[in-house]
Enzyme design. Structure first.
Site, PDB file in Angstrom:
ATOM      1  N   ASP A 101       0.597  -1.288  -0.213  1.00  0.00           N
ATOM      2  CA  ASP A 101      -0.491  -0.048  -0.180  1.00  0.00           C
ATOM      3  C   ASP A 101       0.968   1.590  -0.239  1.00  0.00           C
ATOM      4  O   ASP A 101       2.678   0.976   0.135  1.00  0.00           O
ATOM      5  CB  ASP A 101      -0.912  -0.109   1.667  1.00  0.00           C
ATOM      6  CG  ASP A 101      -0.490  -0.641   2.260  1.00  0.00           C
ATOM      7  OD1 ASP A 101       0.964  -0.724   2.451  1.00  0.00           O
ATOM      8  OD2 ASP A 101      -1.332  -0.745   3.362  1.00  0.00           O
TER       9      ASP A 101
ATOM     10  N   ASP B  77      -7.536  -2.831  14.669  1.00  0.00           N
ATOM     11  CA  ASP B  77      -8.272  -3.583  14.275  1.00  0.00           C
ATOM     12  C   ASP B  77      -8.339  -4.776  13.803  1.00  0.00           C
ATOM     13  O   ASP B  77      -9.781  -4.743  12.552  1.00  0.00           O
ATOM     14  CB  ASP B  77      -9.569  -1.997  13.742  1.00  0.00           C
ATOM     15  CG  ASP B  77      -8.485  -1.353  11.823  1.00  0.00           C
ATOM     16  OD1 ASP B  77      -7.493  -2.530  11.587  1.00  0.00           O
ATOM     17  OD2 ASP B  77      -9.016  -0.272  11.574  1.00  0.00           O
TER      18      ASP B  77
ATOM     19  N   HIS C 237      -6.649  -4.820  10.392  1.00  0.00           N
ATOM     20  CA  HIS C 237      -6.841  -4.936   8.420  1.00  0.00           C
ATOM     21  C   HIS C 237      -5.785  -5.458   8.481  1.00  0.00           C
ATOM     22  O   HIS C 237      -4.781  -5.597   9.292  1.00  0.00           O
ATOM     23  CB  HIS C 237      -6.689  -3.556   8.379  1.00  0.00           C
ATOM     24  CG  HIS C 237      -5.717  -2.108   9.384  1.00  0.00           C
ATOM     25  ND1 HIS C 237      -6.315  -1.720   9.778  1.00  0.00           N
ATOM     26  CD2 HIS C 237      -4.241  -2.471   8.435  1.00  0.00           C
ATOM     27  CE1 HIS C 237      -5.444  -0.121   9.775  1.00  0.00           C
ATOM     28  NE2 HIS C 237      -4.152  -1.346   8.693  1.00  0.00           N
TER      29      HIS C 237
ATOM     30  N   GLU D 184      -9.348  -1.859   5.524  1.00  0.00           N
ATOM     31  CA  GLU D 184      -9.998  -1.681   6.681  1.00  0.00           C
ATOM     32  C   GLU D 184     -11.643  -2.569   7.133  1.00  0.00           C
ATOM     33  O   GLU D 184     -12.182  -2.922   6.047  1.00  0.00           O
ATOM     34  CB  GLU D 184     -10.668  -0.043   6.564  1.00  0.00           C
ATOM     35  CG  GLU D 184      -8.828   1.100   6.934  1.00  0.00           C
ATOM     36  CD  GLU D 184      -8.851   1.212   7.599  1.00  0.00           C
ATOM     37  OE1 GLU D 184      -8.333   0.299   9.104  1.00  0.00           O
ATOM     38  OE2 GLU D 184      -8.000   2.487   8.122  1.00  0.00           O
TER      39      GLU D 184
HETATM   40  C1  GLP Z   1      -0.620   0.284   8.327  1.00  0.00           C
HETATM   41  C2  GLP Z   1      -0.115  -1.046   7.205  1.00  0.00           C
HETATM   42  C3  GLP Z   1      -0.499  -2.319   7.619  1.00  0.00           C
HETATM   43  C4  GLP Z   1       0.451  -2.495   9.171  1.00  0.00           C
HETATM   44  C5  GLP Z   1      -0.188  -1.735  10.068  1.00  0.00           C
HETATM   45  C6  GLP Z   1       0.177  -2.030  11.181  1.00  0.00           C
HETATM   46  O1  GLP Z   1      -2.244   0.015   8.859  1.00  0.00           O
HETATM   47  N1  GLP Z   1      -1.002  -0.172   6.155  1.00  0.00           N
HETATM   48  O2  GLP Z   1       0.038  -2.732   6.662  1.00  0.00           O
HETATM   49  O3  GLP Z   1       0.532  -3.760   8.926  1.00  0.00           O
HETATM   50  O4  GLP Z   1       0.226  -0.094  10.140  1.00  0.00           O
HETATM   51  O5  GLP Z   1       1.695  -1.454  11.731  1.00  0.00           O
HETATM   52  P1  GLP Z   1       2.707  -1.434  12.505  1.00  0.00           P
HETATM   53  O6  GLP Z   1       3.184  -2.811  12.248  1.00  0.00           O
HETATM   54  O7  GLP Z   1       3.347  -0.282  12.774  1.00  0.00           O
HETATM   55  O8  GLP Z   1       1.986  -1.742  13.990  1.00  0.00           O
END
Ligand code: GLP
Length: 264
Positions: A67, A136, A138, A143
């Site tokens: 993304d 959440d 995702h 989302e």
């Molecule tokens: C963002 C990214 C996800 C990732 C999530 C958790 O939303 N789009 O791909 O898994 O963050 O991030 P973190 O590893 O910093 O908790």
């Protein structure tokens, strides 16, 4: 789903790196799906260590990131392209022309999203997709409420995700409201999926996606439909799992099978 609970986040990083290195050692032209966020940072560090020790080359590897924020160009410090360059691509021998991160500045998103899907298909499809998970539940930026058949598209971020990700932005800088993201359907087409979750703030999402129902409200739960998923957790992230002992038991059997030892 293979659920492996390891003592610490560092153990998760090391094990994840072993899986990725194994994939590239087997297939030098492997296609990797990569993720951003703080969770995979340790894994990327391990990959760089292996590269610096001369144990691996990524020169022929193709990558696709999950993304990108809409409105942030590739050189914006908070863009996911910058993140990947800083934490992985520039620190090993990746050929950046083979490293794909969605374009946050595309002029026609419908066309652009279709072309990102096409590039994945043209590469032969993703061999190994690395994932983190949002609080959440995702995956990528799918989302709650995202279709479980969704493809690469624009997605509006929830308040919760924007608040979670605000730690990466300077005070006063707004977290973008929109992102281009691989869809759940796109992710499920990867041949193998490796999801990492560490820390107590992920325990709720972890319990929901592993032991709860398959639901668009927790898009990681879609992984229950995929035949080849490994989940690596540290102790705090695994804390609310009800069937932990059973997962450990399966893991012991699995290891004996892999080492060709008697299982009964
Ligand atoms: C963002 C990214 C996800 C990732 C999530 C958790 O939303 N789009 O791909 O898994 O963050 O991030 P973190 O590893 O910093 O908790």
């Amino acid at each position: 789903m293979r659920v492996i609970v390891l003592p610490t986040a560092d153990d998760v990083s090391r094990r994840a790196a072993e899986v990725i290195l194994g994939c590239v050692q087997k297939k030098s032209k492997a296609v990797l799906g990569l993720a951003t966020g703080s969770t995979p940072l340790g894994t990327y560090r391990e990959l760089i260590i292996a590269y610096c020790a001369g144990k691996i080359s990524f020169r022929e590897v193709t990558t696709f990131n999950l993304d990108e924020y809409v409105g942030l160009g590739p050189d914006h410090p908070q863009s996911y392209r910058s993140f990947m360059r800083e934490h992985l691509f520039s620190k090993a021998d990746f050929d950046e022309t083979k490293c794909h991160v969605p374009d946050g500045l595309a002029s026609d998103y419908e066309d652009y999203c279709e072309s990102y899907e096409q590039e994945i298909r043209d590469s032969g499809g993703i061999d190994l997709q690395l994932l983190g998970i949002g609080t959440d539940g995702h995956i990528a930026f799918n989302e709650p409420g995202s279709s479980l058949a969704s493809r690469v598209r624009l997605k509006a971020l929830t308040k919760e995700t924007r608040a979670d990700n605000s730690r990466f932005f300077a005070t006063g800088d707004e977290v973008p409201h929109l992102a281009v993201t691989m869809g759940v359907g796109t992710i499920l087409e990867a041949r193998r999926i490796l999801l990492l979750a560490t820390g107590a703030n992920k325990a709720n999402a972890v319990r929901a996606f592993i032991e709860g129902p398959v639901t668009a409200q927790v898009t990681a739960s879609s992984l229950q439909l995929h035949p080849h998923v490994t989940v690596l957790l540290d102790e705090p992230a695994a804390e609310w799992l009800q069937r932990r002992d059973y997962y450990n038991e399966i893991e012991q059997i699995q290891l004996r099978v892999e080492q060709r030892q008697p299982v009964a």
